[in-house]
Design an enzyme around this catalytic site. Structure first.
Site, PDB file in Angstrom:
ATOM      1  N   GLY A 148       1.320  73.311   0.482  1.00 49.57           N
ATOM      2  CA  GLY A 148       2.342  74.268   0.122  1.00 49.57           C
ATOM      3  C   GLY A 148       3.785  73.819   0.199  1.00 49.57           C
ATOM      4  N   GLY A 149       4.069  72.603   0.627  1.00 47.22           N
ATOM      5  CA  GLY A 149       5.451  72.150   0.766  1.00 47.22           C
ATOM      6  C   GLY A 149       6.204  72.137  -0.557  1.00 47.22           C
ATOM      7  N   LYS A 150       5.554  71.634  -1.624  1.00 47.17           N
ATOM      8  CA  LYS A 150       6.215  71.562  -2.929  1.00 47.17           C
ATOM      9  C   LYS A 150       6.359  72.953  -3.541  1.00 47.17           C
ATOM     10  CE  LYS A 150       4.628  66.841  -3.811  1.00 47.17           C
ATOM     11  NZ  LYS A 150       3.879  66.687  -2.551  1.00 47.17           N
ATOM     12  N   ASP A 203      -4.959  76.304  -5.998  1.00 42.39           N
ATOM     13  CA  ASP A 203      -5.693  75.239  -5.304  1.00 42.39           C
ATOM     14  C   ASP A 203      -7.153  75.659  -5.207  1.00 42.39           C
ATOM     15  OD1 ASP A 203      -4.767  72.644  -3.553  1.00 42.39           O
ATOM     16  OD2 ASP A 203      -6.664  73.485  -2.851  1.00 42.39           O
ATOM     17  N   ARG A 209      -7.464  75.574   2.396  1.00 49.69           N
ATOM     18  CA  ARG A 209      -6.118  75.028   2.212  1.00 49.69           C
ATOM     19  C   ARG A 209      -5.194  76.086   1.619  1.00 49.69           C
ATOM     20  NH1 ARG A 209      -5.232  69.536   1.684  1.00 49.69           N
ATOM     21  NH2 ARG A 209      -4.123  69.801  -0.298  1.00 49.69           N
ATOM     22  N   ASP A 244     -10.669  76.103 -10.298  1.00 55.21           N
ATOM     23  CA  ASP A 244     -10.864  74.686 -10.581  1.00 55.21           C
ATOM     24  C   ASP A 244      -9.805  74.232 -11.579  1.00 55.21           C
ATOM     25  OD1 ASP A 244     -11.667  72.129 -11.258  1.00 55.21           O
ATOM     26  OD2 ASP A 244     -13.796  72.624 -11.344  1.00 55.21           O
ATOM     27  N   GLY A 245      -8.850  73.440 -11.108  1.00 54.35           N
ATOM     28  CA  GLY A 245      -7.720  73.034 -11.930  1.00 54.35           C
ATOM     29  C   GLY A 245      -8.106  72.235 -13.155  1.00 54.35           C
ATOM     30  N   ASP A 294       0.108  67.606  -8.436  1.00 50.08           N
ATOM     31  CA  ASP A 294       0.079  66.793  -7.211  1.00 50.08           C
ATOM     32  C   ASP A 294      -1.378  66.693  -6.768  1.00 50.08           C
ATOM     33  OD1 ASP A 294       1.287  65.395  -4.991  1.00 50.08           O
ATOM     34  OD2 ASP A 294       0.840  67.153  -3.771  1.00 50.08           O
ATOM     35  N   CYS A 338       0.092  60.751  -2.973  1.00 52.81           N
ATOM     36  CA  CYS A 338       0.618  60.110  -1.762  1.00 52.81           C
ATOM     37  C   CYS A 338      -0.210  58.871  -1.452  1.00 52.81           C
ATOM     38  CB  CYS A 338       0.651  61.080  -0.583  1.00 52.81           C
ATOM     39  SG  CYS A 338      -0.884  61.971  -0.295  1.00 52.81           S
TER      40      CYS A 338
END
Length: 413
Positions: free
Chosen positions: A214-216, A233, A238, A266-267, A284, A339
């Site tokens: 959730g930061g972005k 998500d 999460r 499901d993205g 991301d 990342c």
């Protein structure tokens, strides 16, 4: 029936054994639980820890990819990560700015922003397109990447403070203010770069396809530019953490259904459901999370039990990026990020997704040149200058952020 002296003598050995067993039972009961089951635990533990497997795998691949830069990057990955404080624009920002400056922290976004816009360098300072490639070609390389024709207008609401290079001072945990909202969010400063280059403008509709933890998403809301933000998500656990973060930082009047939508879908299939919908899309993707993998056994993707899942990551990442591309409007922008240091999860995924979008969906994309980002934020981050596509932040002891890879695509039609 046993009787007489001979019978009693026959019982004595059994009685001795019984007393011995009873004594041992009492001794066993006095032992600590961890000692009783220690052998069992040892037999159930993996022979080689997942963190060691991760480091071995990275030594094999990244030493070839990064060359002489790998030893310093490896050392930084194994050391304590550096954090930044993203100020909560819905709280008392002026008070927190004074507090941060008193402690010696600086707003790296403001320093890069300058007078409010971060120009991505003059055209003459960057490599031009290869004349051998036709205009609009989906083939992507460092020499054929189209240039950004306008600067990134960074929202003045985004304020992210870090301590200078070499300063390992850590921020205290955030406290709630008078509105019971936390004052700042601690994050890897490199994680903010994909949000900055997404270039969200007032009135835009935005999709964060793989949003947790959730930061972005929080940073996107902090810009106060999103007319509508779709946060998605596939992991319900999460997503629960993401909801808690948003509740801790964002007022109720911002978390309304018309402005914020949170889904668990499901993205990979999002492009089929909402095609040509969003002005900006952030993808991301799940990755090997290199820093976590070399430090934490819990939920480590380098576990032997997750070998097949790890091998399928590039395919999953490509499918998610293609879905994000289809969800963007013609003329919209897509930012892909991980990342991880891995080229297989970074450049190769972008190149493959561009190819699939062109051949299977007739969607043409252009790569946005981000080389000037390195100049703007070189005082804060340690950039790798040899990416085929996009930009990569390398961890370094003097600036221990990242790893963070990001690449921006513009959808032509």
């Amino acid at each position: 029936e046993v009787s007489g002296p001979d019978g009693m003598a026959a019982l004595r050995p059994s009685g001795c054994r019984l007393k011995l067993l009873t004594a041992r039972l009492r001794e066993w009961q006095r032992l600590e639980r961890r000692n009783i089951y220690k052998k069992k635990w040892a037999s159930s533990q993996p022979r080689v820890p997942s963190t060691r497997l991760a480091l071995h795998s990275m030594d094999m691949s990244y030493s070839l990819q990064l060359g002489e830069l790998w030893p310093s990057t490896r050392l930084a990955l194994l050391c304590q990560q550096k954090y930044a404080a993203l100020l909560n624009c819905f709280g008392d920002v002026a008070k927190m700015i004074r507090e941060m400056e008193r402690r010696g922290a600086r707003d790296f976004v403001y320093e890069g922003r300058g007078d409010g816009a971060a120009p991505l360098g003059p055209a003459e300072d960057r490599p031009g397109p290869d004349p051998s490639c036709p205009a609009g070609s989906p083939v992507i390389s460092g020499d054929t990447a189209p240039e950004m024709e306008h600067p990134i207008a960074v929202s003045p609401n985004l304020k992210c403070f870090t301590f200078p290079r070499g300063d390992i001072t850590r921020f205290n945990p955030a406290r709630p203010d008078s509105l019971r909202l936390l004052e700042y969010y601690l994050m890897d400063a490199a994680s903010l770069l994909p949000v900055l280059i997404l270039d969200v403008q007032p009135g835009h509709t935005v999709l964060d396809l793989c949003a947790a933890p959730g930061g972005k998403s929080l940073a996107l809301l902090q810009t106060e530019c999103c007319r509508h933000l779709a946060v998605n998500d596939i992991s319900s656990s999460r997503l629960s953490r993401l909801r808690k973060i948003l509740h801790s930082y964002v007022p109720k009047n911002i978390r309304t259904e018309d402005r914020l939508r949170i889904t668990s879908f499901d993205g990979r299939h999002w492009g089929e459901v909402e095609r040509n919908t969003f002005d900006r899309v952030l993808v991301d993707v799940p990755c090997t999370t290199d820093r976590h993998s070399v430090l934490e056994e819990d939920n480590n993707i380098f576990s032997r039990l997750r070998l097949r899942e790890r091998q399928r990551l590039p395919l999953l990442q490509t499918q998610l990026l293609v879905s994000g591309i289809l969800a963007a409007k013609p003329g919209g922008s897509i930012v892909y990020s991980t990342c991880s240091l891995s080229q297989l999860q970074n450049e190769y995924v972008v190149e493959r997704a561009v190819q699939v979008a062109k051949t299977e969906h007739n969607v043409e994309l252009q790569l946005v040149d981000l080389t000037a980002i390195r100049t703007l934020y070189s005082d804060t981050f340690n950039f790798y200058g040899h990416c085929r596509v996009g930009e990569l932040v390398l961890p370094h002891l003097t600036a221990n952020f990242g790893p963070m890879y990001f690449c921006k695509l513009h959808r032509v039609h």
